[in-house]
Enzyme design. Structure first.
Site, PDB file in Angstrom:
ATOM      1  N   LYS C  76      21.075 -31.324  -8.190  1.00  0.00           N
ATOM      2  CA  LYS C  76      22.236 -31.994  -8.770  1.00  0.00           C
ATOM      3  C   LYS C  76      23.066 -32.529  -7.608  1.00  0.00           C
ATOM      4  O   LYS C  76      23.228 -31.843  -6.586  1.00  0.00           O
ATOM      5  CB  LYS C  76      23.041 -30.987  -9.603  1.00  0.00           C
ATOM      6  N   SER C 151      27.252 -31.472 -17.737  1.00  0.00           N
ATOM      7  CA  SER C 151      27.268 -32.483 -16.703  1.00  0.00           C
ATOM      8  C   SER C 151      25.963 -32.587 -15.911  1.00  0.00           C
ATOM      9  O   SER C 151      25.765 -33.577 -15.214  1.00  0.00           O
ATOM     10  CB  SER C 151      28.404 -32.190 -15.732  1.00  0.00           C
ATOM     11  N   SER C 175      27.459 -26.745 -18.491  1.00  0.00           N
ATOM     12  CA  SER C 175      26.799 -27.908 -17.887  1.00  0.00           C
ATOM     13  C   SER C 175      25.335 -27.718 -17.514  1.00  0.00           C
ATOM     14  O   SER C 175      24.672 -28.675 -17.132  1.00  0.00           O
ATOM     15  CB  SER C 175      27.572 -28.377 -16.656  1.00  0.00           C
TER      16      SER C 175
END
Lengths: 95, 482, 483
Positions: C76, C151, C175
């Site tokens: 990420k 997210s 997330s």
């Protein structure tokens, strides 16, 4: 309690966020919607409850006092927007 | 109207740790810009603080030394504001739960009396960097070497009533942190900085007046001048029908005046909240016991001991205990010569004027404690007189000999105590001044006193100061009466 | 080769069926071919990946046999990777080639993984649709007109589309779990303090936790084993040995007590998701688990409390993005204030600015007690609920999300509606307990996720339940059409 435009401007200033003039009404409305959601908290009875800042309630570990960092200025300043003579440059700071 | 001054001080002491409070960077003074600024100090995204154990220990030392309560649990909070020398946009400090709670410090006033000044709290925090305003094409340069240096902010109660008291308090804090070895006290380098909260009120009024804060006053002299100036300004303002506004002011030593820092006047809202990257710091009793056991003798204790053990006056004891190095020097001199009063006189007299003249610290003294002690021994055993001792002292200071004995030997300064030799010398002096001898003998008691001094002077000059003055007096009297 | 999951890849590499370099080249080609439809990568680190793959192959030839040696993953884009753009999905980190590696990045590199690149995400991890990224929205491979969740939306879309077998993510309010649920993946948010936050760019420090997204519980166990552990650089990292997660997988579920909180099945939940969730419960019963109805009475207060605490911490955490030392700086600032206001005003997107403003307001003079302190008290009530519940049950089970993946743009104008999607996930962050989401079937061709919650440091138990369930079901093996 709804935020007024002037309060939104004050918050934006505290947070140093430039807002476009045209966005302020929409921002004010959205913030008020969010605050409406948040204000549901006020109905909860929390008398006698201690606030919880960290989930595990652990305690701070201490680091031995030793210098292990080396000078890496060149690497760190390679990604800086403006530097001169090893200093970060900003518009003049007025005291 | 009679006015009373009310002063509270916030002193920032830079702790003399090896590394920063939340990072492992060095904190050496005067390094090239940003060479001691690590990822953490630069506030790089993703970096996290870890607390320096030594900073905690030093804060505890200070707390114990001022008889304060040390919080079993203390918490770091973030003080949020934007400034280029503050890389994270917040300063990690302590707000509601400082490490050191209420304590006090006794200070000695000019008349030798003591006054107790309350200390509200002392907390740990990180220092900011520096903005340099030399012209970089109309820009300011930011150096973050100092960012993250551990500070202990010491907040006094508004117990101080004059600029002189304020200076005495700052000197006492200065001495204390140096005794404790937690701060080098170097005010010129900013290791000890002082913010003065000053207000005035009519004598007899209970409420405090509105205060102004004078930021960053960095010498004892400036503290006194800045406060006196500010007090005067406030009194004049009120007497002219004006009002003191609560604000931050800056002292300008060149103009000897304070001026408002308008740029900082806008209402600050620091949005303090507990720092989520740091956990509560727990201080165990066993740790405090260990720190307490490691405390050195403190100025107050030392002062009392100097009075009791050596019979020094309160004033002398206070001066000698004012710094750990000076006290250590004095004690070293005393242990060599075994005469505390003579040692005190020499340290506070000849030695300190020598140091003052050359602007030296006691640690830089050209005359060592062993040398001075050895010299005082020679005064005590009558090898030299006090007058000759001053010559020996100067010789030691300029390195003309390694010990007093060597100087005395080399320069032939040994006192003459052989009565035969003194008598012989006196006979010569009297013979050379036969006329004055006649006059003396013809005079009455009252006049003789004055004339006697003349013969002593002649005799000492003839002996180059080396004749034992007591013996000269005694024998001279005998011969003149003769 | 791309259909292999992480455990299968590990076995294939160990058995020398293929080399890491072959696998890496094949996945890089697949990313180049398919990612334009998904937009899951912000940066593809081809050179780095090939160098790491070759190094892994060399280590393998030299006799090394670590399970993840040569396995391709991606991070990420809020994990700092030295010399590689680390953008947080934000314009304000334009050009930010991180000068250091996150601990998670270091640990996974030490385990021998190959980094294919950096994955798209909601800006500063603020969002549940992956629509707030400066680098554009990510599409759900199950339906390209729908959101993948957020997210960690880039991580979810890339793994679901078989562009790589596993990825790192972070979870502040759901997330990892929510995008895993919306893309048919398994994802675990560990106990707060289990995975180091050093180098993981903060959203809300007391809630953020890193973890893996992968196709199976076993793959998550492999990843977490490498990611977890004490780190002296993070004061909130916990000094406790890491359990053997692989060993935990095979425990039988007989006697496992599963709690069903009634609050998870109330109004707002899509009835079809409720049915899928209950079907999972039936399957677990067959495996020997017992089921008990429980209550988490303060759950409903979690959203308001979360939307005070997270923005408050974020408002302070994001102050360092000021255009002075790194990242975006506005053109020709007139003065210092202009530098701050325009760099931040132009550099942050709308949702980030909203949350900074909410947080700034919640901490400001006169409101602190009513907002921040009140939220921290509710936080304790929520934790207490879990403490009581775990006296009665070993694991709590419920839906991960109240709704299926929604259409792109559907909720982007209504932040409050989007916030309500976090209802089932944010309590675990507030309490700091571990949570896992696993595939539990499909509704209208869209994946449904079920969430498992366990007491502190019982990641092994979560992985165990999910693994046992995955031994008797095949939802987790389904791939989206076209991928």
């Amino acid at each position: 309690m709804a935020l007024e435009r002037s309060e939104v401007e004050k918050i934006a200033h505290l947070a140093r966020l430039g807002l476009n003039e045209g966005d302020i009404p929409r921002t004010t409305e959205t913030l008020n919607n969010i605050l409406g959601l948040i204000d549901q908290m006020q109905a909860v009875d929390t008398s006698g409850i201690e606030p919880l800042a960290h989930p595990l309630e652990a305690t701070q570990r201490l680091r031995a006092d030793a210098v292990t960092e080396e000078n890496r200025r060149a690497a760190y300043q390679a990604i800086a927007p403006a530097v001169e003579n090893g200093l970060y440059l900003v518009p003049k700071v007025i005291e | 109207m009679q006015w009373e001054t009310v002063i509270g001080l916030e002193i920032h002491a830079q702790l003399s740790t090896q590394s920063k409070i939340f990072s492992a960077s060095a904190i050496a003074f005067g390094a090239e810009p940003n060479t001691q600024a690590s990822l953490i100090d630069l506030g790089m995204p993703g970096t996290l603080p870890v607390l320096n154990a030594e900073a905690v220990r030093m804060a505890c030392k200070f707390g114990l030394a001022i008889d304060a309560e040390i919080a079993g649990k203390n918490i770091f909070a973030r003080k949020n504001y934007f400034y280029p020398d503050l890389p994270k946009g917040y300063q990690t400090s302590q707000m509601d739960d400082p490490i050191v709670g209420k304590g006090f410090l006794d200070i000695t006033l000019e008349d030798g009396s003591q006054k107790r000044i309350g200390i509200t709290r002392a907390h740990l925090e990180e220092d900011a960097g520096k903005s340099l305003h030399e012209d970089f094409h109309g820009m300011s340069g930011i150096d973050l070497n100092r960012a993250g240096t551990p500070l202990l902010e010491i907040v006094s109660e508004p117990d101080i009533r004059s600029a002189k008291e304020a200076v005495a308090y700052v000197k006492a804090i200065h001495a204390l942190v140096r005794y404790l070895g937690i701060c080098d006290g170097n005010m010129a380098e900013g290791s000890l900085r002082c913010d003065c909260n000053v207000s005035v009120r009519p004598v007899g009024q209970a409420e405090y007046g509105t205060r102004a804060e004078i930021k960053n006053v960095n010498s004892f002299r400036f503290i006194e001048k800045a406060i006196n100036h500010e007090v005067q300004r406030q009194i004049e303002l009120i007497e002219d029908g004006g009002k003191v506004v609560q604000e931050t002011r800056l002292y300008d030593p060149n103009k000897d005046q304070t001026r408002s820092m308008r740029s900082k006047e806008e209402a600050n809202d620091y949005r303090y909240f507990p720092c989520p990257d740091l956990l509560p710091v727990i201080i165990e009793q066993s740790f405090l016991d260990e720190v307490r056991a490691s405390l050195p003798e403190l100025p107050v204790q030392k002062r009392a001991r100097f009075e009791a053990e050596f019979g020094l006056s309160a004033y002398d004891a206070d001066v000698l205990a004012s710094s750990r190095e000076l006290a250590d020097y004095f004690e070293a001199v005393n242990s060599v010569c075994g005469d505390a009063k003579l040692a005190a006189n020499w340290v506070m007299g000849e030695l300190s004027s020598l140091l003052n003249k050359d602007n030296l610290e006691i640690q830089q003294s050209p005359v060592s404690a062993a040398q001075l002690g050895g010299m005082i021994q020679r005064i005590k055993d009558n090898t030299i007189s006090g007058k000759i001792a001053k010559m020996v002292f100067e010789a030691l200071a300029t390195g003309e000999g390694a010990t007093a004995d060597e100087v005395i030997e080399k320069k032939g300064l040994k006192q003459v105590t052989d009565s035969g030799a003194i008598e012989k010398m006196l006979d010569e002096v009297l013979a050379a001044n036969a006329e004055q001898v006649e006059q003396y003998r013809a005079s009455d008691e009252a006049k003789r006193g004055k004339m006697f001094g003349f013969f002593v002077g002649q005799a000492m000059r003839a002996s180059k100061g080396k004749a034992n003055p007591g013996q000269v007096n005694e024998l001279l009297k005998k011969k003149l009466e003769g | 080769m791309h259909q292999l999951n992480l455990a299968e890849i590990a076995r294939g590499l160990a058995d020398k069926q293929f080399s890491s370099e072959e696998l890496t080249r094949s996945l890089l080609a697949r990313i180049q071919q398919l990612d334009p439809q998904l937009n899951s990568f912000i940066t593809v680190t081809e050179e780095l990946a090939l160098a790491q793959a070759k190094a892994a192959d060399a280590r393998r030839s030299a006799g090394e046999n670590a399970p993840l040696l040569g396995a391709p993953i991606a991070h990420k884009d809020l994990f700092c990777t030295e010399g590689v753009l680390t953008s947080c999905g934000s314009k304000i980190l334009s050009g930010f080639k991180a000068p250091y590696n996150a601990t998670v990045v270091e640990k996974l590199a030490a385990a021998g993984t190959v980094t294919l690149g950096k994955l798209n995400m909601d800006e500063f991890a603020m969002g549940s649709a992956n629509e707030s990224s400066h680098y554009g929205p990510v599409k759900n491979p199950w339906d390209l007109t729908r959101v993948p969740g957020g997210s960690s939306g880039g991580s979810a879309a890339a793994v679901a589309a078989r562009l790589l077998p596993a990825a790192t993510g972070t979870d502040t309010g759901g997330s990892i779990r929510q995008p895993a649920a919306l893309t048919n993946l398994t994802g675990i948010k560990p106990t707060y303090g289990r995975v180091s936050r050093w180098g993981m760019i903060a959203y809300a420090s007391s809630l953020d936790q890193g973890g893996p997204l992968a196709r199976t519980a076993e793959d998550c166990a492999l990843m977490l084993q490498a990611m977890a552990g004490f780190d002296a650089k993070d004061s909130t990292s916990v000094e406790q040995p890491v359990d053997d997660y692989l060993a935990a997988l095979t425990q039988p579920l007989k006697g496992m007590r599963i709690g069903l909180p009634k609050e998870y099945f109330g109004a707002g939940l899509d009835a079809r998701i409720a049915d899928a969730t209950l079907a999972v419960v039936e399957e677990l019963k067959k495996l020997g688990a017992t089921v008990k109805d429980i209550s988490l009475p303060n759950m409903q207060h979690a959203i308001p409390a979360y939307y005070v605490i997270a923005p408050a911490e974020a408002s302070s955490n994001l102050s360092r993005f000021d255009g002075v030392r790194f990242g975006y700086r506005c053109e020709n600032p007139a003065n210092l204030e202009d530098l701050y206001k325009r760099s931040r005003g132009e550099g942050f997107g709308a949702e980030v600015k909203r949350r900074i403003m909410v947080g700034t307001y919640a901490l400001s003079a006169g409101y602190y007690d009513a907002y921040y302190l009140k939220a921290q008290k509710i936080r304790r009530l929520i934790k207490n609920d879990f403490v009581s519940a775990f006296n009665e049950v070993d694991v709590i089970l419920g839906p991960t999300t109240p709704n299926l993946a929604w259409k792109l743009g559907e909720k982007s104008d209504d932040p409050v509606a989007a916030y309500l999607e976090d209802i089932y996930t944010i309590t675990a962050n507030l309490a700091g307990i571990p949570g896992l989401s696993m595939p539990a079937g499909f509704v209208d061709g869209l994946p449904v996720g079920v969430q498992l919650l366990a007491p502190y440091f019982q990641e092994g138990r979560l992985l165990n339940v999910a693994h046992q369930y995955q031994q008797v079901t095949d939802w987790h093996t389904r791939a989206p059409a076209g991928f």
